[in-house]
Design a protein around this motif. Sequence first.
Motif, PDB file in Angstrom:
ATOM      1  N   GLU A 189       0.997  -1.145   0.251  1.00 28.34           N
ATOM      2  CA  GLU A 189      -0.078  -0.065   0.007  1.00 28.34           C
ATOM      3  C   GLU A 189       0.965   1.186   0.156  1.00 28.34           C
ATOM      4  OE1 GLU A 189      -4.061  -1.458   2.338  1.00 28.34           O
ATOM      5  OE2 GLU A 189      -2.102  -1.016   3.593  1.00 28.34           O
ATOM      6  N   TYR A 190       2.076   1.524   0.844  1.00 26.58           N
ATOM      7  CA  TYR A 190       2.739   2.523   0.901  1.00 26.58           C
ATOM      8  C   TYR A 190       3.493   2.573  -0.359  1.00 26.58           C
ATOM      9  CZ  TYR A 190       6.638   5.467   1.618  1.00 26.58           C
ATOM     10  OH  TYR A 190       7.618   6.561   1.708  1.00 26.58           O
ATOM     11  N   ASP A 191       3.874   1.576  -1.033  1.00 28.36           N
ATOM     12  CA  ASP A 191       4.548   1.665  -2.295  1.00 28.36           C
ATOM     13  C   ASP A 191       3.877   2.048  -3.319  1.00 28.36           C
ATOM     14  OD1 ASP A 191       6.848   0.419  -1.220  1.00 28.36           O
ATOM     15  OD2 ASP A 191       6.621  -1.807  -1.988  1.00 28.36           O
ATOM     16  N   PHE A 192       2.503   1.605  -3.452  1.00 26.73           N
ATOM     17  CA  PHE A 192       1.618   2.305  -4.310  1.00 26.73           C
ATOM     18  C   PHE A 192       1.214   3.775  -3.894  1.00 26.73           C
ATOM     19  CE2 PHE A 192      -2.916   3.013  -5.935  1.00 26.73           C
ATOM     20  CZ  PHE A 192      -2.568   2.622  -7.122  1.00 26.73           C
ATOM     21  N   ILE A 193       1.180   4.341  -2.834  1.00 24.13           N
ATOM     22  CA  ILE A 193       0.790   5.536  -2.536  1.00 24.13           C
ATOM     23  C   ILE A 193       2.218   6.280  -3.039  1.00 24.13           C
ATOM     24  CG2 ILE A 193       0.736   7.221  -0.785  1.00 24.13           C
ATOM     25  CD1 ILE A 193      -1.067   5.234   0.842  1.00 24.13           C
ATOM     26  N   GLU A 194       3.344   5.766  -2.704  1.00 29.87           N
ATOM     27  CA  GLU A 194       4.562   6.476  -3.034  1.00 29.87           C
ATOM     28  C   GLU A 194       4.669   6.683  -4.598  1.00 29.87           C
ATOM     29  OE1 GLU A 194       8.865   6.396  -1.717  1.00 29.87           O
ATOM     30  OE2 GLU A 194       8.526   4.379  -2.322  1.00 29.87           O
ATOM     31  N   MET A 195       4.221   5.547  -5.344  1.00 32.06           N
ATOM     32  CA  MET A 195       4.431   5.590  -6.669  1.00 32.06           C
ATOM     33  C   MET A 195       3.567   6.727  -7.268  1.00 32.06           C
ATOM     34  SD  MET A 195       3.378   2.324  -9.398  1.00 32.06           S
ATOM     35  CE  MET A 195       1.653   2.460  -9.033  1.00 32.06           C
ATOM     36  N   VAL A 196       2.218   6.750  -6.705  1.00 33.42           N
ATOM     37  CA  VAL A 196       1.115   7.933  -7.101  1.00 33.42           C
ATOM     38  C   VAL A 196       1.844   9.300  -6.782  1.00 33.42           C
ATOM     39  CG1 VAL A 196      -1.075   8.880  -6.686  1.00 33.42           C
ATOM     40  CG2 VAL A 196      -0.870   6.426  -6.928  1.00 33.42           C
ATOM     41  N   ALA A 197       2.537   9.435  -5.706  1.00 39.73           N
ATOM     42  CA  ALA A 197       3.105  10.602  -5.277  1.00 39.73           C
ATOM     43  C   ALA A 197       4.219  10.947  -6.350  1.00 39.73           C
ATOM     44  CB  ALA A 197       3.521  10.460  -3.913  1.00 39.73           C
ATOM     45  N   ASN A 198       4.945  10.076  -6.849  1.00 39.53           N
ATOM     46  CA  ASN A 198       5.965  10.415  -7.823  1.00 39.53           C
ATOM     47  C   ASN A 198       5.252  10.775  -9.002  1.00 39.53           C
ATOM     48  OD1 ASN A 198       8.130   9.694  -6.047  1.00 39.53           O
ATOM     49  ND2 ASN A 198       8.264   7.586  -6.735  1.00 39.53           N
ATOM     50  N   GLU A 199       4.177  10.293  -9.436  1.00 34.14           N
ATOM     51  CA  GLU A 199       3.667  10.777 -10.916  1.00 34.14           C
ATOM     52  C   GLU A 199       2.984  11.956 -10.608  1.00 34.14           C
ATOM     53  OE1 GLU A 199       3.065   9.247 -13.965  1.00 34.14           O
ATOM     54  OE2 GLU A 199       4.677   7.944 -13.032  1.00 34.14           O
ATOM     55  N   LEU A 200       2.573  12.404  -9.322  1.00 36.00           N
ATOM     56  CA  LEU A 200       2.041  13.739  -9.048  1.00 36.00           C
ATOM     57  C   LEU A 200       3.387  14.763  -8.852  1.00 36.00           C
ATOM     58  CD1 LEU A 200      -0.960  12.696  -7.019  1.00 36.00           C
ATOM     59  CD2 LEU A 200      -1.153  13.377  -9.156  1.00 36.00           C
ATOM     60  N   GLU A 201       4.428  14.318  -8.872  1.00 35.79           N
ATOM     61  CA  GLU A 201       5.449  15.020  -8.440  1.00 35.79           C
ATOM     62  C   GLU A 201       5.648  15.564  -7.005  1.00 35.79           C
ATOM     63  OE1 GLU A 201       5.711  17.854 -11.753  1.00 35.79           O
ATOM     64  OE2 GLU A 201       6.349  16.443 -13.232  1.00 35.79           O
ATOM     65  N   ILE A 202       5.235  14.744  -6.168  1.00 36.34           N
ATOM     66  CA  ILE A 202       5.364  15.124  -4.605  1.00 36.34           C
ATOM     67  C   ILE A 202       6.391  14.543  -4.175  1.00 36.34           C
ATOM     68  CG2 ILE A 202       4.100  14.945  -2.493  1.00 36.34           C
ATOM     69  CD1 ILE A 202       2.824  16.817  -4.475  1.00 36.34           C
ATOM     70  N   ASP A 203       7.569  15.296  -3.422  1.00 37.96           N
ATOM     71  CA  ASP A 203       8.561  14.728  -2.965  1.00 37.96           C
ATOM     72  C   ASP A 203       8.321  13.909  -1.825  1.00 37.96           C
ATOM     73  OD1 ASP A 203       8.466  16.510  -0.682  1.00 37.96           O
ATOM     74  OD2 ASP A 203       9.383  18.046  -1.903  1.00 37.96           O
ATOM     75  N   LYS A 204       9.043  13.032  -1.342  1.00 34.17           N
ATOM     76  CA  LYS A 204       9.130  12.142   0.017  1.00 34.17           C
ATOM     77  C   LYS A 204       8.917  12.669   1.228  1.00 34.17           C
ATOM     78  CE  LYS A 204      11.113   7.738  -0.978  1.00 34.17           C
ATOM     79  NZ  LYS A 204      11.898   6.671  -0.585  1.00 34.17           N
ATOM     80  N   ALA A 221      -9.764   2.080  -5.188  1.00 36.61           N
ATOM     81  CA  ALA A 221     -10.022   0.419  -5.550  1.00 36.61           C
ATOM     82  C   ALA A 221      -8.681  -0.147  -5.753  1.00 36.61           C
ATOM     83  CB  ALA A 221     -10.830   0.383  -6.671  1.00 36.61           C
ATOM     84  N   LEU A 222      -7.818   0.374  -6.470  1.00 35.17           N
ATOM     85  CA  LEU A 222      -6.458  -0.323  -6.899  1.00 35.17           C
ATOM     86  C   LEU A 222      -5.739  -0.609  -5.550  1.00 35.17           C
ATOM     87  CD1 LEU A 222      -5.428   1.624 -10.021  1.00 35.17           C
ATOM     88  CD2 LEU A 222      -6.054  -0.732  -9.916  1.00 35.17           C
ATOM     89  N   LEU A 223      -5.702   0.685  -4.864  1.00 29.59           N
ATOM     90  CA  LEU A 223      -5.089   0.559  -3.307  1.00 29.59           C
ATOM     91  C   LEU A 223      -5.636  -0.445  -2.457  1.00 29.59           C
ATOM     92  CD1 LEU A 223      -3.062   2.052  -1.302  1.00 29.59           C
ATOM     93  CD2 LEU A 223      -4.756   3.512  -0.849  1.00 29.59           C
ATOM     94  N   MET A 224      -7.023  -0.474  -2.478  1.00 27.97           N
ATOM     95  CA  MET A 224      -7.842  -1.688  -1.688  1.00 27.97           C
ATOM     96  C   MET A 224      -7.116  -2.985  -2.096  1.00 27.97           C
ATOM     97  SD  MET A 224     -11.928  -2.116  -1.195  1.00 27.97           S
ATOM     98  CE  MET A 224     -12.316  -2.866  -2.771  1.00 27.97           C
ATOM     99  N   HIS A 225      -6.771  -3.339  -3.394  1.00 21.98           N
ATOM    100  CA  HIS A 225      -6.430  -4.556  -3.732  1.00 21.98           C
ATOM    101  C   HIS A 225      -4.848  -4.830  -3.953  1.00 21.98           C
ATOM    102  CE1 HIS A 225     -10.662  -4.445  -5.557  1.00 21.98           C
ATOM    103  NE2 HIS A 225     -10.485  -5.782  -5.469  1.00 21.98           N
ATOM    104  N   CYS A 226      -4.323  -4.058  -3.856  1.00 18.75           N
ATOM    105  CA  CYS A 226      -2.738  -3.922  -3.990  1.00 18.75           C
ATOM    106  C   CYS A 226      -2.002  -4.812  -2.709  1.00 18.75           C
ATOM    107  CB  CYS A 226      -1.939  -2.802  -3.961  1.00 18.75           C
ATOM    108  SG  CYS A 226      -1.786  -1.898  -2.538  1.00 18.75           S
ATOM    109  N   ASP A 227      -2.738  -5.105  -1.434  1.00 18.55           N
ATOM    110  CA  ASP A 227      -1.994  -6.035  -0.662  1.00 18.55           C
ATOM    111  C   ASP A 227      -2.626  -7.499  -0.669  1.00 18.55           C
ATOM    112  OD1 ASP A 227      -4.351  -5.442   0.409  1.00 18.55           O
ATOM    113  OD2 ASP A 227      -3.897  -4.900   2.316  1.00 18.55           O
ATOM    114  N   ASP A 228      -3.468  -7.535  -1.527  1.00 18.61           N
ATOM    115  CA  ASP A 228      -4.045  -8.794  -1.738  1.00 18.61           C
ATOM    116  C   ASP A 228      -5.031  -9.206  -0.564  1.00 18.61           C
ATOM    117  OD1 ASP A 228      -3.025  -9.301  -4.631  1.00 18.61           O
ATOM    118  OD2 ASP A 228      -1.420 -10.130  -3.526  1.00 18.61           O
ATOM    119  N   VAL A 229      -5.311  -8.525   0.057  1.00 18.16           N
ATOM    120  CA  VAL A 229      -6.143  -8.850   1.336  1.00 18.16           C
ATOM    121  C   VAL A 229      -7.490  -7.710   1.292  1.00 18.16           C
ATOM    122  CG1 VAL A 229      -6.436  -8.791   3.984  1.00 18.16           C
ATOM    123  CG2 VAL A 229      -4.297  -9.509   2.830  1.00 18.16           C
TER     124      VAL A 229
END
Length: 133
Positions: A28-43, A73-81
């Motif tokens: 979930e964190y990796d997915f959020i971080e990926m979206v942040a990178n796409e939005l050009e938001i730094d760590k 919805a993608l975030l909800m499914h990304c951890d397979d739980v």
Amino acid sequence: MEPQEEKLNLLREMIAFALVDGELHDREYDFIEMVANELEIDKPTLHKLFENKDSVQIMKDEFSRICQFYRLALLMHCDDVLHEREQIKINEIGINMGLNPFAMKRILNMMQKSPNGLIDGQTLLALFSEQYN
């Protein structure tokens, strides 16, 4: 809302949703971080969003709300739980966004049945636009 504030708002909503089951999974964190990178938001800015639990504002244009629903919805499914609390919360968020509950339910069902959990963009938009016919 300013474009930068809109981006931060999207991430705030994703963070709040990721934490609805009581824990933040690595995927979930990796997915959020990926979206942040796409939005050009730094760590550092992203990490501040995890610390500050500001309220989320609803986006005005429907296309943005549909895209955000799909990201959640993608975030909800990304951890397979799939937690029951996540399913309840995503429906609540979608209704608060003013999205069609029947389209949301169909999308979530299609994602569950999909081998990779994805839906193509045309199908996504078509399901939401059916309500206008």
